[in-house]
Design a protein around this motif. Structure first.
Motif, mmCIF file in Angstrom:
data_model
loop_
_atom_site.group_PDB
_atom_site.id
_atom_site.type_symbol
_atom_site.label_atom_id
_atom_site.label_comp_id
_atom_site.label_asym_id
_atom_site.label_seq_id
_atom_site.Cartn_x
_atom_site.Cartn_y
_atom_site.Cartn_z
ATOM 1 N N PHE A 136 10.487 -8.310 48.254
ATOM 2 C CA PHE A 136 10.754 -7.886 49.629
ATOM 3 C C PHE A 136 10.094 -6.535 49.920
ATOM 4 C CE2 PHE A 136 14.214 -6.270 47.019
ATOM 5 C CZ PHE A 136 14.391 -4.966 47.464
ATOM 6 N N HIS A 137 9.906 -6.266 51.183
ATOM 7 C CA HIS A 137 9.351 -4.995 51.661
ATOM 8 C C HIS A 137 9.655 -4.886 53.154
ATOM 9 C CE1 HIS A 137 6.386 -1.942 52.866
ATOM 10 N NE2 HIS A 137 6.451 -1.554 51.602
ATOM 11 N N PRO A 138 10.060 -3.698 53.615
ATOM 12 C CA PRO A 138 10.221 -2.410 52.927
ATOM 13 C C PRO A 138 11.487 -2.357 52.076
ATOM 14 C CG PRO A 138 10.884 -2.219 55.207
ATOM 15 C CD PRO A 138 10.321 -3.597 55.060
ATOM 16 N N ALA A 139 11.761 -1.144 51.554
ATOM 17 C CA ALA A 139 12.837 -1.005 50.573
ATOM 18 C C ALA A 139 14.230 -1.069 51.182
ATOM 19 C CB ALA A 139 12.672 0.311 49.812
ATOM 20 N N ALA A 140 14.378 -0.685 52.445
ATOM 21 C CA ALA A 140 15.709 -0.658 53.060
ATOM 22 C C ALA A 140 16.329 -2.050 53.045
ATOM 23 C CB ALA A 140 15.608 -0.139 54.490
ATOM 24 N N ILE A 141 17.475 -2.178 52.379
ATOM 25 C CA ILE A 141 18.112 -3.482 52.222
ATOM 26 C C ILE A 141 19.612 -3.273 52.021
ATOM 27 C CG2 ILE A 141 17.893 -3.615 49.701
ATOM 28 C CD1 ILE A 141 17.052 -6.574 50.088
ATOM 29 N N LYS A 142 20.401 -4.246 52.448
ATOM 30 C CA LYS A 142 21.852 -4.169 52.280
ATOM 31 C C LYS A 142 22.327 -5.424 51.561
ATOM 32 C CE LYS A 142 26.227 -3.584 54.787
ATOM 33 N NZ LYS A 142 26.872 -3.459 56.128
ATOM 34 N N VAL A 143 23.069 -5.226 50.474
ATOM 35 C CA VAL A 143 23.564 -6.340 49.665
ATOM 36 C C VAL A 143 25.086 -6.267 49.605
ATOM 37 C CG1 VAL A 143 23.456 -7.511 47.434
ATOM 38 C CG2 VAL A 143 21.464 -6.236 48.271
ATOM 39 N N THR A 144 25.754 -7.359 49.960
ATOM 40 C CA THR A 144 27.219 -7.414 49.912
ATOM 41 C C THR A 144 27.657 -8.704 49.227
ATOM 42 O OG1 THR A 144 27.285 -8.410 52.125
ATOM 43 C CG2 THR A 144 27.546 -6.017 51.977
ATOM 44 N N TRP A 145 28.914 -8.707 48.755
ATOM 45 C CA TRP A 145 29.490 -9.862 48.069
ATOM 46 C C TRP A 145 30.745 -10.334 48.792
ATOM 47 C CZ3 TRP A 145 27.546 -12.146 43.588
ATOM 48 C CH2 TRP A 145 26.527 -11.448 42.918
ATOM 49 N N THR A 146 31.033 -11.631 48.679
ATOM 50 C CA THR A 146 32.299 -12.168 49.166
ATOM 51 C C THR A 146 32.890 -13.105 48.117
ATOM 52 O OG1 THR A 146 31.384 -14.154 50.240
ATOM 53 C CG2 THR A 146 31.473 -12.122 51.556
ATOM 54 N N LYS A 147 34.215 -13.221 48.163
ATOM 55 C CA LYS A 147 34.940 -14.199 47.350
ATOM 56 C C LYS A 147 35.860 -14.965 48.285
ATOM 57 C CE LYS A 147 38.435 -14.654 43.712
ATOM 58 N NZ LYS A 147 39.323 -13.932 42.750
ATOM 59 N N ASN A 148 35.622 -16.254 48.404
ATOM 60 C CA ASN A 148 36.397 -17.091 49.325
ATOM 61 C C ASN A 148 36.371 -16.509 50.739
ATOM 62 O OD1 ASN A 148 37.044 -18.743 47.118
ATOM 63 N ND2 ASN A 148 38.870 -17.540 46.645
ATOM 64 N N THR A 149 35.184 -16.099 51.177
ATOM 65 C CA THR A 149 34.855 -15.548 52.507
ATOM 66 C C THR A 149 35.361 -14.120 52.721
ATOM 67 O OG1 THR A 149 36.822 -16.325 53.725
ATOM 68 C CG2 THR A 149 34.993 -17.889 53.463
ATOM 69 N N LEU A 150 36.076 -13.529 51.749
ATOM 70 C CA LEU A 150 36.584 -12.165 51.895
ATOM 71 C C LEU A 150 35.655 -11.177 51.188
ATOM 72 C CD1 LEU A 150 40.406 -12.755 51.275
ATOM 73 C CD2 LEU A 150 39.199 -12.574 53.471
ATOM 74 N N PRO A 151 35.387 -10.001 51.787
ATOM 75 C CA PRO A 151 34.489 -9.020 51.169
ATOM 76 C C PRO A 151 35.009 -8.542 49.815
ATOM 77 C CG PRO A 151 34.918 -8.477 53.473
ATOM 78 C CD PRO A 151 35.882 -9.563 53.109
ATOM 79 N N VAL A 152 34.071 -8.321 48.888
ATOM 80 C CA VAL A 152 34.395 -7.809 47.553
ATOM 81 C C VAL A 152 33.575 -6.543 47.314
ATOM 82 C CG1 VAL A 152 34.339 -8.266 45.073
ATOM 83 C CG2 VAL A 152 34.888 -10.111 46.660
ATOM 84 N N THR A 153 34.252 -5.463 46.912
ATOM 85 C CA THR A 153 33.556 -4.208 46.607
ATOM 86 C C THR A 153 33.822 -3.737 45.178
ATOM 87 O OG1 THR A 153 35.416 -2.957 47.546
ATOM 88 C CG2 THR A 153 33.561 -3.439 49.012
ATOM 89 N N GLU A 154 34.946 -4.138 44.612
ATOM 90 C CA GLU A 154 35.283 -3.715 43.253
ATOM 91 C C GLU A 154 34.450 -4.492 42.232
ATOM 92 O OE1 GLU A 154 39.230 -3.267 40.346
ATOM 93 O OE2 GLU A 154 39.421 -3.996 42.408
ATOM 94 N N GLY A 155 33.913 -3.768 41.254
ATOM 95 C CA GLY A 155 33.119 -4.410 40.212
ATOM 96 C C GLY A 155 31.688 -4.698 40.608
ATOM 97 N N VAL A 156 31.227 -4.095 41.718
ATOM 98 C CA VAL A 156 29.868 -4.333 42.213
ATOM 99 C C VAL A 156 28.965 -3.159 41.842
ATOM 100 C CG1 VAL A 156 28.430 -4.634 44.262
ATOM 101 C CG2 VAL A 156 30.667 -5.754 44.127
ATOM 102 N N THR A 157 27.794 -3.452 41.307
ATOM 103 C CA THR A 157 26.794 -2.420 41.022
ATOM 104 C C THR A 157 25.439 -2.880 41.552
ATOM 105 O OG1 THR A 157 26.381 -3.356 38.821
ATOM 106 C CG2 THR A 157 27.959 -1.541 38.968
#
Length: 242
Positions: free
Chosen positions: A135-156
């Motif tokens: 991909f290019h350019p570098a600006a990018i946003k990556v997120t996770w979900t579990k059963n449609t709910l956002p997940v932030t814990e344990g993400v690197t």
């Protein structure tokens, strides 16, 4: 004359052995910056694998593999050098942009592959890996979900890894424990995409009930085929008697 020939042959053998054992490695120091708010980057690579990088938020050098820190330490003054390179890079980007009348950025949409790190076993901790490539350019946003709910814990999220064509790769990791029925997704937002790119993953393992059903079906199929064979045998015998 024979001695000269032997010496020449010996030297040729030694030279060939040295050539055969010679291995070429590529060391690269990468400095990258943009004027769109993306954090600058400064890392040191060996054969396209990161050894360490400079964290501009914490103002410190981060080892990619801490267990090898005593073998691959950052050069002396790496932090000061990284900050100096950042300033030079930022200045150069502004100058080049003005000189070229702010040309449009090359937009290359990312591709995403989602997979687990270790052999999958329900109830056993594992890691989901979201591999974002080209991909290019570098600006990018990556997120996770579990059963449609956002997940932030344990993400690197890793640094950017450049390709030869100046596109970028990146990894995002999610520590999780797989359970039957859970559905995870890695969502990527990027300026080259018209909408969020979502990739789903769910456990695909056989449970005891699945194994039982499979065995039951196999037994039923075997008995059915056996019945057909027996029926055919008696039918043929009956025709012969008639």
């Amino acid at each position: 004359m024979k001695s000269c020939v032997f010496l020449a042959a010996l030297l040729l053998t030694v030279w060939t052995a040295v050539q055969a054992e010679t291995v070429t490695h590529l060391t690269r120091h990468l400095s990258a910056c943009q004027n769109n708010g993306t954090l600058p980057e400064r890392d040191y690579e060996l054969d396209n694998d990161e050894l360490f990088h400079f964290d501009f938020d914490k103002k410190e050098v981060v080892q990619r593999l801490p267990e090898f820190a005593k073998y691959w330490g950052p050069p002396e003054g790496a932090a000061a050098r990284a900050e100096a390179d950042r300033q030079t890079c930022t200045y150069s980007v502004d100058v080049f942009a003005r000189c070229h009348e702010y040309p449009p950025e090359k937009l290359v949409p990312p591709r995403v592959t989602l997979f687990h790190e270790n052999d999958l076993e329900l109830g056993k901790p594992n890691t989901l890996i979201c591999f974002i490539t080209d991909f290019h350019p570098a600006a990018i946003k990556v997120t996770w979900t579990k059963n449609t709910l956002p997940v932030t814990e344990g993400v690197t999220l890793t640094q950017y890894y450049p390709n030869k064509d100046f596109t970028l790769n990146m990894f995002s990791y999610l520590s999780f424990t797989p359970e039957l029925g859970d559905v995870y997704s890695c969502q990527v937002q990027h300026s080259a995409l018209s909408e969020t790119l979502t990739t789903f993953w769910e456990p695909d393992v056989q449970t005891d009930s699945d194994v039982g059903e499979t065995a039951f079906c196999a037994v039923g199929l075997t008995l059915g085929l056996l019945g057909v064979a027996v029926g055919t045998f008696f039918l043929i015998k009956g025709n012969k008697c008639n």
